[in-house]
Design a protein around this motif. Structure first.
Motif, PDB file in Angstrom:
ATOM      1  N   SER A 160      10.294  41.166  23.817  1.00  0.00           N
ATOM      2  CA  SER A 160       9.741  39.900  23.291  1.00  0.00           C
ATOM      3  C   SER A 160      10.771  39.094  22.247  1.00  0.00           C
ATOM      4  CB  SER A 160       8.603  40.177  22.379  1.00  0.00           C
ATOM      5  OG  SER A 160       7.699  40.896  22.897  1.00  0.00           O
ATOM      6  N   LEU A 161      10.741  37.778  22.561  1.00  0.00           N
ATOM      7  CA  LEU A 161      11.570  36.895  21.826  1.00  0.00           C
ATOM      8  C   LEU A 161      10.900  36.428  20.774  1.00  0.00           C
ATOM      9  CD1 LEU A 161      13.930  36.378  23.622  1.00  0.00           C
ATOM     10  CD2 LEU A 161      13.548  34.054  23.691  1.00  0.00           C
ATOM     11  N   VAL A 162      11.277  36.538  19.505  1.00  0.00           N
ATOM     12  CA  VAL A 162      10.745  36.113  18.288  1.00  0.00           C
ATOM     13  C   VAL A 162      11.486  35.037  17.574  1.00  0.00           C
ATOM     14  CG1 VAL A 162       9.797  36.827  16.100  1.00  0.00           C
ATOM     15  CG2 VAL A 162       9.553  38.523  18.240  1.00  0.00           C
ATOM     16  N   GLY A 163      10.982  34.029  17.185  1.00  0.00           N
ATOM     17  CA  GLY A 163      11.562  33.040  16.139  1.00  0.00           C
ATOM     18  C   GLY A 163      10.631  32.009  16.030  1.00  0.00           C
ATOM     19  N   VAL A 164      10.645  31.478  14.563  1.00  0.00           N
ATOM     20  CA  VAL A 164      10.064  30.336  14.279  1.00  0.00           C
ATOM     21  C   VAL A 164      10.618  28.950  15.285  1.00  0.00           C
ATOM     22  CG1 VAL A 164       9.090  31.001  12.412  1.00  0.00           C
ATOM     23  CG2 VAL A 164      11.270  30.004  12.349  1.00  0.00           C
ATOM     24  N   GLY A 165      11.854  29.119  15.585  1.00  0.00           N
ATOM     25  CA  GLY A 165      12.694  27.999  16.159  1.00  0.00           C
ATOM     26  C   GLY A 165      12.212  27.581  17.242  1.00  0.00           C
ATOM     27  N   MET A 166      11.669  28.284  17.919  1.00  0.00           N
ATOM     28  CA  MET A 166      10.815  28.311  19.107  1.00  0.00           C
ATOM     29  C   MET A 166       9.894  26.781  19.078  1.00  0.00           C
ATOM     30  SD  MET A 166       9.200  31.396  21.250  1.00  0.00           S
ATOM     31  CE  MET A 166      10.421  32.875  20.789  1.00  0.00           C
ATOM     32  N   ARG A 167       9.035  27.161  17.957  1.00  0.00           N
ATOM     33  CA  ARG A 167       8.159  26.009  17.983  1.00  0.00           C
ATOM     34  C   ARG A 167       8.580  24.496  18.238  1.00  0.00           C
ATOM     35  NH1 ARG A 167       6.007  27.220  12.068  1.00  0.00           N
ATOM     36  NH2 ARG A 167       4.811  29.357  12.561  1.00  0.00           N
ATOM     37  N   SER A 168       9.959  24.296  17.571  1.00  0.00           N
ATOM     38  CA  SER A 168      10.359  22.792  17.712  1.00  0.00           C
ATOM     39  C   SER A 168      11.572  22.774  18.951  1.00  0.00           C
ATOM     40  CB  SER A 168      11.038  22.504  16.263  1.00  0.00           C
ATOM     41  OG  SER A 168      11.828  23.468  15.837  1.00  0.00           O
ATOM     42  N   HIS A 169      11.621  23.720  19.680  1.00  0.00           N
ATOM     43  CA  HIS A 169      12.901  23.717  20.680  1.00  0.00           C
ATOM     44  C   HIS A 169      12.054  23.941  22.099  1.00  0.00           C
ATOM     45  CE1 HIS A 169      15.451  23.985  17.014  1.00  0.00           C
ATOM     46  NE2 HIS A 169      16.230  23.321  17.878  1.00  0.00           N
ATOM     47  N   ALA A 170      12.448  23.065  22.920  1.00  0.00           N
ATOM     48  CA  ALA A 170      11.810  23.216  24.369  1.00  0.00           C
ATOM     49  C   ALA A 170      12.906  24.107  25.044  1.00  0.00           C
ATOM     50  CB  ALA A 170      11.986  21.896  24.951  1.00  0.00           C
ATOM     51  N   GLY A 171      12.648  24.374  26.181  1.00  0.00           N
ATOM     52  CA  GLY A 171      13.579  25.196  27.057  1.00  0.00           C
ATOM     53  C   GLY A 171      13.748  26.742  26.798  1.00  0.00           C
ATOM     54  N   VAL A 172      13.078  27.298  25.487  1.00  0.00           N
ATOM     55  CA  VAL A 172      13.435  28.694  25.298  1.00  0.00           C
ATOM     56  C   VAL A 172      12.985  29.543  26.382  1.00  0.00           C
ATOM     57  CG1 VAL A 172      12.982  30.469  23.759  1.00  0.00           C
ATOM     58  CG2 VAL A 172      13.405  28.293  22.756  1.00  0.00           C
ATOM     59  N   ALA A 173      11.891  29.201  26.825  1.00  0.00           N
ATOM     60  CA  ALA A 173      11.456  30.046  27.968  1.00  0.00           C
ATOM     61  C   ALA A 173      12.075  30.182  29.054  1.00  0.00           C
ATOM     62  CB  ALA A 173       9.914  29.821  28.284  1.00  0.00           C
ATOM     63  N   SER A 174      12.563  28.833  29.560  1.00  0.00           N
ATOM     64  CA  SER A 174      13.192  28.899  30.715  1.00  0.00           C
ATOM     65  C   SER A 174      14.541  29.560  30.611  1.00  0.00           C
ATOM     66  CB  SER A 174      13.593  27.482  31.310  1.00  0.00           C
ATOM     67  OG  SER A 174      14.320  26.840  30.313  1.00  0.00           O
ATOM     68  N   ARG A 175      15.195  29.375  29.420  1.00  0.00           N
ATOM     69  CA  ARG A 175      16.428  30.260  29.339  1.00  0.00           C
ATOM     70  C   ARG A 175      16.383  31.475  29.256  1.00  0.00           C
ATOM     71  NH1 ARG A 175      19.298  27.907  23.827  1.00  0.00           N
ATOM     72  NH2 ARG A 175      20.587  29.796  23.353  1.00  0.00           N
ATOM     73  N   MET A 176      15.366  32.324  28.730  1.00  0.00           N
ATOM     74  CA  MET A 176      14.854  33.645  28.597  1.00  0.00           C
ATOM     75  C   MET A 176      14.704  34.061  30.313  1.00  0.00           C
ATOM     76  SD  MET A 176      11.526  35.167  27.011  1.00  0.00           S
ATOM     77  CE  MET A 176      11.264  37.202  26.884  1.00  0.00           C
ATOM     78  N   PHE A 177      13.966  33.049  30.867  1.00  0.00           N
ATOM     79  CA  PHE A 177      13.650  33.639  32.375  1.00  0.00           C
ATOM     80  C   PHE A 177      14.767  33.828  33.172  1.00  0.00           C
ATOM     81  CE2 PHE A 177       9.344  31.809  31.518  1.00  0.00           C
ATOM     82  CZ  PHE A 177       8.950  32.755  30.714  1.00  0.00           C
ATOM     83  N   LYS A 178      15.787  32.704  32.927  1.00  0.00           N
ATOM     84  CA  LYS A 178      17.136  32.602  33.459  1.00  0.00           C
ATOM     85  C   LYS A 178      17.911  33.801  33.510  1.00  0.00           C
ATOM     86  CE  LYS A 178      20.749  29.651  33.981  1.00  0.00           C
ATOM     87  NZ  LYS A 178      21.485  28.311  33.442  1.00  0.00           N
ATOM     88  N   ALA A 179      18.002  34.189  32.056  1.00  0.00           N
ATOM     89  CA  ALA A 179      18.841  35.381  31.734  1.00  0.00           C
ATOM     90  C   ALA A 179      18.175  36.394  32.202  1.00  0.00           C
ATOM     91  CB  ALA A 179      18.854  35.421  30.168  1.00  0.00           C
ATOM     92  N   LEU A 180      17.141  36.891  32.356  1.00  0.00           N
ATOM     93  CA  LEU A 180      16.672  38.032  32.917  1.00  0.00           C
ATOM     94  C   LEU A 180      16.878  38.075  34.569  1.00  0.00           C
ATOM     95  CD1 LEU A 180      13.297  38.405  30.967  1.00  0.00           C
ATOM     96  CD2 LEU A 180      15.402  39.622  30.800  1.00  0.00           C
ATOM     97  N   ALA A 181      16.601  36.688  35.101  1.00  0.00           N
ATOM     98  CA  ALA A 181      16.907  36.693  36.565  1.00  0.00           C
ATOM     99  C   ALA A 181      18.416  36.946  36.914  1.00  0.00           C
ATOM    100  CB  ALA A 181      16.367  35.437  36.938  1.00  0.00           C
ATOM    101  N   ALA A 182      19.254  36.756  36.024  1.00  0.00           N
ATOM    102  CA  ALA A 182      20.660  36.869  36.327  1.00  0.00           C
ATOM    103  C   ALA A 182      20.987  38.409  36.398  1.00  0.00           C
ATOM    104  CB  ALA A 182      21.445  36.263  35.232  1.00  0.00           C
ATOM    105  N   GLU A 183      20.055  39.124  35.674  1.00  0.00           N
ATOM    106  CA  GLU A 183      20.213  40.568  35.743  1.00  0.00           C
ATOM    107  C   GLU A 183      19.411  41.134  36.862  1.00  0.00           C
ATOM    108  OE1 GLU A 183      22.426  42.337  33.898  1.00  0.00           O
ATOM    109  OE2 GLU A 183      23.177  40.582  32.627  1.00  0.00           O
ATOM    110  N   GLY A 184      18.600  40.267  37.670  1.00  0.00           N
ATOM    111  CA  GLY A 184      17.841  41.008  38.608  1.00  0.00           C
ATOM    112  C   GLY A 184      16.530  41.437  38.260  1.00  0.00           C
ATOM    113  N   ILE A 185      16.162  41.082  36.970  1.00  0.00           N
ATOM    114  CA  ILE A 185      14.976  41.842  36.448  1.00  0.00           C
ATOM    115  C   ILE A 185      13.646  40.693  36.822  1.00  0.00           C
ATOM    116  CG2 ILE A 185      13.733  42.129  34.244  1.00  0.00           C
ATOM    117  CD1 ILE A 185      16.552  42.600  32.940  1.00  0.00           C
ATOM    118  N   ASN A 186      12.760  41.541  37.312  1.00  0.00           N
ATOM    119  CA  ASN A 186      11.528  40.868  37.783  1.00  0.00           C
ATOM    120  C   ASN A 186      10.493  40.749  36.728  1.00  0.00           C
ATOM    121  OD1 ASN A 186       9.602  39.784  39.457  1.00  0.00           O
ATOM    122  ND2 ASN A 186       8.713  41.744  39.806  1.00  0.00           N
ATOM    123  N   ILE A 187       9.862  39.796  36.265  1.00  0.00           N
ATOM    124  CA  ILE A 187       8.930  39.592  35.246  1.00  0.00           C
ATOM    125  C   ILE A 187       7.362  39.689  35.955  1.00  0.00           C
ATOM    126  CG2 ILE A 187       7.886  38.075  33.733  1.00  0.00           C
ATOM    127  CD1 ILE A 187      10.919  36.556  33.763  1.00  0.00           C
TER     128      ILE A 187
END
Lengths: 425, 425
Positions: free
Chosen positions: A351-378
């Protein structure tokens, strides 16, 4: 001159030597000019000893609640007497009070009582007379005069409640760790101690498996706006201040504010899926009702859009409940005419946790991208205002945590690595 | 239906098994139709464990009294919770109360607090609801809400005070022995258990070394006219009832009333004599003043008529104080110009106790004759209304006790001999 409430847990008061260590910390705060109220737990091992006696007497693991609470409350009473003796021996005027003596009024829900009111008068008198006040954690008294206990982590709750009642400047919770970290330093050596974290972030970090503080105490502190600080009993340092969101922004400045407070992970869950359920109104209740009736707690719940009138329904439970939940789900699948039931108890949750998420777009896609780069399936995704959780296979958990820690700029920039025993996020 | 208060000491509740034994006795009384209030001490060894912690914390054998009392009070609190759990498990409705919960109001003389008032209301309510009430012995609460303890034997005092407040029909003190004996059965195999003994006799027997009951509890019971019974925790039997003198006469009938209740003896004293002191007014104070100032307790005091303006002054102290007392006396002899100071720490004291003495002449001469017949030399004599004490050499103590036991018709007429472990007279 400010007023601080300091709470020390069982391992911090495990023996006379450690109690002396606590006394030195308390006296140092006093000498720094603060009024100090100290809340302590039972000495490590004492609650187990008392429980063993109770289980023997009751021939049951659930002794009568009123007597069980009275019995357990003696543990903290012993500690406050001993700490007060040590403080006085070291030359610091002190006075101890049980929960009943303070008059920490609770309801009568023995073993999990809720605080209703605190009479701060006696404590104020003692503080006014220049004394350190030592209060027994975990215990209260109901309106009939019966002794109650507040349940797991109750001493944290006592400390926060006293801080609220006394309008203390800070409530300091001394623990095994020296603060709240961006993630578990044992998994990510570049994990950083957070200077501050918001109540909401702390709640999410705690509920995701952090054992630094009890959720209930954090909720309580948030409700009464008590500034809470987590520090180490065993080493010096500023710890982590848990604040309102606004305070955090002010203190850190918005430019440097990190988007993400931390990354929590959890290996303790298992996943269950019902495939091909007729997608009718009330289906979620029909699936989860029997699970709830069996007192099994459900964490993540995911249901996707239906396809040809059928849908798939997935949820996670604690691993220890996996077999029971699977049985219940199989029976219910027959009742509902579902196609199939799957389960997997070797998953991990990140889990990614942060109040910053509320006001910033793109957090989820950055997360999924980082995991994909390691070959991790969600396998599953679930989001709230201040967190994004994903389920992966168990083996990917540590690699994923490190990848996210780096991707969100949480690594310690000084290049120092920390090593903290007992940090468990 | 009558109301009994039953008190069980530390060795009677030493572990869960013994607590179960106590529970069975309590339930048997309940089933015999009595309302029962039970008073218990801390489990054997618990007070020592707590004291060790306190001495470590305070780095002193006299920890701060308020905290020390609070600490020690947890011992009894543990016992009441456990006994209540056991009673309930055995199917007997029960409820426990600490001293503070009953509201056993004491003064603030920590470690030796005196009971000032008891609120019997809560207990009456519980009894009315058909419950056994389990009360923590030894502890009370002062008007500031601080927890106090009643000092040595405090649980006996709690039991008697509750019996007085509740106007109980009987206060039953369960001990290691099955009653009060005419003398120590280990020394006199024909010693008999007394059916009844008067408060005054019991006081004399207790003060002469009997450890069956604490003197304070007996005084208290006498003052409030609470019928007190001493019984065994470990075997069945009626024990010994401690009564007003009048009751005793009524019960036993005056014809069979024994002249003498029992014979106590004591090896723990030493004798000191100042020879050839000028016989001036105030001389006793000048001799004993410095002894009292040194906190040495004096037991027998004998001064004979003076001869040529000089007199001899003798008193006894506990053997452990012999050396200190001798030093003090030697210094004081110089100050007073006395001729000589003697001491003897191998003496024995033999006492005849009985309210019958008041109304019967010839008891003393019969006593002296019996001792003379055994060739025992009497070194000192001291008398009160209900006792005659003599000091002999230590070796004569047991022979003398047996001789007196026989001479006063105390031998068990059934020819049975008793053997009671732990009887200490």
């Amino acid at each position: 001159m400010s007023l601080v409430v300091q709470k020390f847990g069982g391992s911090s008061v495990a023996d006379i030597e450690r109690i002396e260590n606590v006394a030195r910390k308390v006296i140092a705060s006093r000498e720094a000019g603060h009024d100090v109220v100290v809340v302590v737990s039972a000495m490590k091992g004492e609650t187990d000893r008392l429980n063993e006696l109770a289980f023997g007497a009751a021939q049951s693991s659930t002794p009568r609640p009123r007597e069980h609470d009275l019995l357990l409350s003696t543990g903290e009473t012993v500690t406050i007497a001993l700490l007060t003796m040590v403080l006085e021996r070291m030359g610091a005027p002190a006075r101890c009070l049980t929960g009943a003596q303070v008059r920490i009024l609770t309801d009568s829900a023995f073993s999990k009582a809720r605080i209703q009111d605190i009479d701060a008068e006696l404590i104020r008198e003692d503080l006014g007379a220049g004394r350190i006040v030592v209060v027994a954690g975990f215990q209260g008294v109901d309106e009939n005069g019966s002794i109650t206990t507040l349940g797991r982590g109750g001493s944290d709750t006592t400390a926060v409640a006293l801080a609220a009642a006394l309008e203390a400047d800070e409530c300091q919770i001394y623990t095994d760790v020296d603060g709240v970290y961006t993630t578990d330093p044992r998994v990510v050596p570049t994990a950083r101690r957070l200077e501050t974290v918001t109540f909401e972030e702390m709640l999410e970090l705690a509920s995701l498996g952090s054992k630094v503080l009890q959720i209930r105490a954090v909720e309580f502190a948030g409700k009464y706006q008590v500034p809470l600080r987590v520090l180490s009993s065993f080493q010096d340092g500023p710890g982590t201040l848990i604040t309102m969101e606004g305070q955090k922004n002010m203190q850190q400045g918005s430019m440097e504010e990190p988007l993400i407070a931390g990354i929590a992970f959890n290996r303790d869950e298992a996943k269950l899926t019902m495939i091909g359920v007729p997608d009718t109104p009330g289906i979620a209740t029909q699936i989860l009702g029997p699970v709830a009736d069996a007192n099994i707690e459900v964490d993540m719940i995911v249901q996707n859009i239906s396809n040809e009138g059928l849908t798939d329904f997935t949820f996670t439970v604690n691993k220890t409940e996996y077999d029971r939940a699977l049985d219940i789900l199989r029976k219910q699948a027959e009742v509902l005419g579902a196609r199939e039931v799957f389960g997997d108890n070797s998953i991990g949750k990140l889990s990614l946790v942060g109040v910053g998420m509320r006001s910033h777009a793109g957090v989820a896609s950055r997360m999924f991208k980082a995991l994909a780069a390691e070959g991790i399936n969600i396998q599953m995704i679930s989001t709230s205002e201040i967190k994004i959780s994903v389920v992966t296979d168990e083996e990917s958990l540590e690699v994923g945590t490190r990848a996210l820690h780096k991707a969100f700029g949480l690594d310690d920039r000084s290049g120092n690595t920390v090593s903290v025993e007992g940090q468990s996020v």
